[in-house]
Every structure is written in C-alpha cells, then in structure tokens.
Design a protein around this motif. Structure first.
Motif, PDB file in Angstrom:
ATOM      1  N   MET A   1       0.724  -1.113   0.142  1.00  0.00           N
ATOM      2  CA  MET A   1       0.057  -0.044  -0.199  1.00  0.00           C
ATOM      3  C   MET A   1       0.952   1.204   0.075  1.00  0.00           C
ATOM      4  O   MET A   1       1.374   1.061   0.634  1.00  0.00           O
ATOM      5  CB  MET A   1      -0.912  -0.182   1.437  1.00  0.00           C
ATOM      6  CG  MET A   1      -1.759   1.342   1.150  1.00  0.00           C
ATOM      7  SD  MET A   1      -2.828   0.828   2.437  1.00  0.00           S
ATOM      8  CE  MET A   1      -1.640   1.663   3.836  1.00  0.00           C
ATOM      9  N   THR A   2       0.602   1.622  -0.795  1.00  0.00           N
ATOM     10  CA  THR A   2       1.030   3.756  -1.081  1.00  0.00           C
ATOM     11  C   THR A   2      -0.102   4.837  -0.510  1.00  0.00           C
ATOM     12  O   THR A   2      -0.487   4.823  -1.186  1.00  0.00           O
ATOM     13  CB  THR A   2       1.519   3.496  -2.407  1.00  0.00           C
ATOM     14  OG1 THR A   2       2.653   2.824  -2.004  1.00  0.00           O
ATOM     15  CG2 THR A   2       2.826   4.830  -2.147  1.00  0.00           C
ATOM     16  N   ASP A  20      -5.003   6.124   0.082  1.00  0.00           N
ATOM     17  CA  ASP A  20      -4.550   4.584  -0.189  1.00  0.00           C
ATOM     18  C   ASP A  20      -4.368   3.756  -1.379  1.00  0.00           C
ATOM     19  O   ASP A  20      -5.384   3.677  -1.334  1.00  0.00           O
ATOM     20  CB  ASP A  20      -4.507   4.123   1.450  1.00  0.00           C
ATOM     21  CG  ASP A  20      -4.217   4.562   2.902  1.00  0.00           C
ATOM     22  OD1 ASP A  20      -2.993   5.016   2.466  1.00  0.00           O
ATOM     23  OD2 ASP A  20      -4.431   4.721   3.817  1.00  0.00           O
ATOM     24  N   THR A  22      -3.043   0.123  -3.564  1.00  0.00           N
ATOM     25  CA  THR A  22      -3.376  -0.957  -3.061  1.00  0.00           C
ATOM     26  C   THR A  22      -2.908  -1.701  -4.885  1.00  0.00           C
ATOM     27  O   THR A  22      -4.263  -1.853  -5.678  1.00  0.00           O
ATOM     28  CB  THR A  22      -4.110  -1.982  -2.064  1.00  0.00           C
ATOM     29  OG1 THR A  22      -3.523  -1.132  -1.007  1.00  0.00           O
ATOM     30  CG2 THR A  22      -3.108  -3.296  -2.454  1.00  0.00           C
ATOM     31  N   SER A  24      -1.978  -4.815  -7.760  1.00  0.00           N
ATOM     32  CA  SER A  24      -0.945  -5.810  -7.922  1.00  0.00           C
ATOM     33  C   SER A  24      -1.541  -6.420  -8.887  1.00  0.00           C
ATOM     34  O   SER A  24      -2.398  -5.720  -9.394  1.00  0.00           O
ATOM     35  CB  SER A  24      -1.997  -6.327  -6.429  1.00  0.00           C
ATOM     36  OG  SER A  24      -2.732  -6.987  -7.139  1.00  0.00           O
ATOM     37  N   GLY A  34      -6.765  -3.395  -8.604  1.00  0.00           N
ATOM     38  CA  GLY A  34      -5.816  -2.550  -7.389  1.00  0.00           C
ATOM     39  C   GLY A  34      -7.204  -1.538  -7.199  1.00  0.00           C
ATOM     40  O   GLY A  34      -8.162  -1.650  -6.976  1.00  0.00           O
ATOM     41  N   GLU A  35      -7.054  -0.743  -5.810  1.00  0.00           N
ATOM     42  CA  GLU A  35      -7.707  -0.430  -4.954  1.00  0.00           C
ATOM     43  C   GLU A  35      -7.232   1.171  -4.832  1.00  0.00           C
ATOM     44  O   GLU A  35      -5.740   1.365  -4.235  1.00  0.00           O
ATOM     45  CB  GLU A  35      -9.042  -1.128  -3.696  1.00  0.00           C
ATOM     46  CG  GLU A  35      -9.540  -0.494  -3.094  1.00  0.00           C
ATOM     47  CD  GLU A  35     -10.001  -0.965  -2.082  1.00  0.00           C
ATOM     48  OE1 GLU A  35     -11.563  -0.847  -1.560  1.00  0.00           O
ATOM     49  OE2 GLU A  35      -9.373  -1.831  -1.212  1.00  0.00           O
TER      50      GLU A  35
END
Length: 321
Positions: A1-2, A20, A22, A24, A34-35
């Motif tokens: 997570m970034t 945030d 995420t 992948s 991602g989210e």
C-alpha cells in the motif's frame, strides 16, 4: 500500500485527492489491479483561467487565489503523510505566456513542479480514473466514450479496457462563457438567443474537430466527468445539497439534460444561485457547461449519460501508485 496525493489544477478549479493505493498484478496476467481508498478529496474554485482566452496570460489575482489553495493543500498533504505527490496542470496553464510564474509558485509551496500535460495525456488520465470501476460491469456496453468537460477544454476518449483514441478541444464552460456571454466585464443575465446560438455553433465546430480523431458515434456508453456534469446530476435528482455518493454512477436521460440546460440558459444569476447543490463558483458558467454536454449527447445519439465522480484526479493518483 502506498499513500499518494494527486492535484489537478484546471481552468476553473484546483482539486486534491489523498488516498491509499493498493496495486497488485492480475492473476490472469492482464495487467495490474488494485484499490484506491479516499482519505481526503476537496476542491477550491480559483478560476485560474480568468481572462486567458482574451489576454493569453494568467491574471495576478488568479495566481494569488491558486497559490492560496496550494498552501491549504500542502498542509493537508503533510497532515496525512503522503509518500508521493503529483501535480498536474491542464488547459489554462498550457495556454498562458507567463506559465513560468505559475510553475515557480507551485514549486515553492509544494516542492514539486506542476506538470503541464498535453490534452492527450489529460484524456488518458481521465479515462483511467473514470472507467477503472466500470470495466467489469455487464450492464454497460463497451466501448466507453469518456467526456471530461472542463473550464477551458473538453477531452474525448473512446476505449474499452484501453484507450483507442483521444482528443482534446478548446471548448469548456469558462472559455465558452467568456467568449460568448461576457460583455464589458459582465455576464449576460440571462443569455440572449443569439448568444446561445453563437455558443452552440462554437461547440459544434469543436465536436467536428474531435470527430476527426475520435470515433464518437461508435461508443455504446457515454461517461460524463467534471463539475458541469456532476452538477446537472444533482439538479436532476433535486438533491438538497451536493452529495458525491448520490451523484457517482447516477444516470441522466437525454430528455432531462435538454430540459435542465434550457432552464439554465433562460434563468438569471439569482435563480441559478438558489439551487441548493450549486457551487457558487459555477453559477455563471453552468449554462455553457450544460450546453456542451447536451451537444455531445445529440452528436453521438446517447440516450443517457453515466456520471462519474472519479476522473482525471483518480487517474493521476493511479499513475503515482
């Protein structure tokens, strides 16, 4: 997570998203998934493009308003501890002779240079932000036509999972208002039929240009972005206040777009300002923005527009992630 921060500085507004992210790799090998979880999303109407179409320069008072918003955003970004920041500047700062002054001011306040992106790049970000949540839905036929109606320009993007064609044209709610409805410093209240017709002709010429590059009529789902479209959704739903959750992924039938646009172009400043969901900074330009949307729907034969609150700002955030 970034934890990422994205800033979109357009002709009419400057917006911040802290989220945030995420990301992948897809199990199918089809790319990344991602989210994006919002932590803070806000907007300030700064009218950076004030007078640019006429003078070719960013006005001192417009720069002052924009830098004040940047200082507010710097504090928010620091509070959330965002690891990465990307600042994207669009139509107004592309067109201005004194854009170096703008770049220096942003760098001093936020520590990053604004990226004055091309219209094609702007369209790519808008498409990613608007469609990432829609691509898996079976109730929306592809390809999508994403239209981002800004203050100075409108971006057109056709694609499904990926962009097929994109074009930016210089027609937006602020530019059309200033070009056709402002006389001796005052906005027509309401516009005359001749002024509306002149504005409509300008929009149609811009659509002709867009159609040289983008197959507008091949799209099966029209997705509308930015404040003019979201405000029309709020009016259509008769919301007591602006409600992002109610607006996001709402649908407006063409008949209602035409009805609301007609009323906006016949109404006075006071009548538009009395709409509970209307942002004060959009009161004078919403009629032009609505006419752009109506013209697009008529050109492509769209029966409805799907409204998205996720747009270029989300696309910028994904690019940082």
């Amino acid at each position: 997570m970034t934890r990422v921060a994205a800033i979109d500085c357009g002709t009419n507004s400057i917006r911040l998203l802290v989220a945030d992210a995420t990301v992948s790799d897809s199990a199918s090998g089809a790319g990344s998934t991602g989210e994006l979880v919002d932590l803070d999303r806000r907007m300030v109407i700064v009218r950076l493009g004030q007078g640019v179409d006429r003078t070719g320069r960013l006005a001192p008072e417009a720069l002052a308003r924009t830098f004040a918003a940047c200082r507010e955003y710097a504090a928010v970004i620091k509070e959330y501890g965002a690891e990465r920041l990307r600042f994207v500047a669009t139509s107004a700062s592309r067109d201005a002779e004194n854009r170096d002054e703008f770049v220096r001011g942003v760098l001093d306040i936020l520590g990053v240079e604004p990226e004055v992106i091309s219209g094609d790049q702007e369209a790519e970000f808008s498409f990613t932000g608007a469609t990432r949540e829609l691509t898996g839905r079976d109730d929306l036929a592809k390809p999508f036509l994403v239209v981002d109606i800004g203050g100075g320009s409108t971006e057109f993007v056709v694609g499904d999972a990926h962009v097929r064609a994109a074009r930016s044209v210089d027609v937006g709610c602020v530019r059309m208002t200033e070009r056709h409805l402002v006389h001796e410093g005052h906005v027509s209240d309401p516009p005359t039929e001749a002024e509306t017709a002149s504005m409509r002709a300008d929009i149609e010429r811009a659509l002709d240009l867009a159609e040289e590059t983008v197959p507008l009529r091949e799209a099966h789902t029209l997705v509308g972005l930015a404040g003019s479209v979201t405000t029309l959704s709020a009016i259509h739903q008769d919301l007591p206040e602006y409600d992002s959750a109610a607006i996001h992924h709402s649908r407006i039938p063409y008949a209602r777009v035409r009805e609301i646009t007609g009323w906006l172009l016949r109404s006075t400043h006071a009548e538009r300002a009395a709409i509970p969901s209307m942002h004060p900074g959009r009161v004078d330009v919403i009629g032009a923005g609505a006419l752009v949307l109506q013209s697009i729907m008529e050109r492509v034969g769209a029966e409805e527009v799907v409204v998205s609150e996720h747009d270029i700002l989300d696309g910028i955030a994904w690019s940082v992630a």
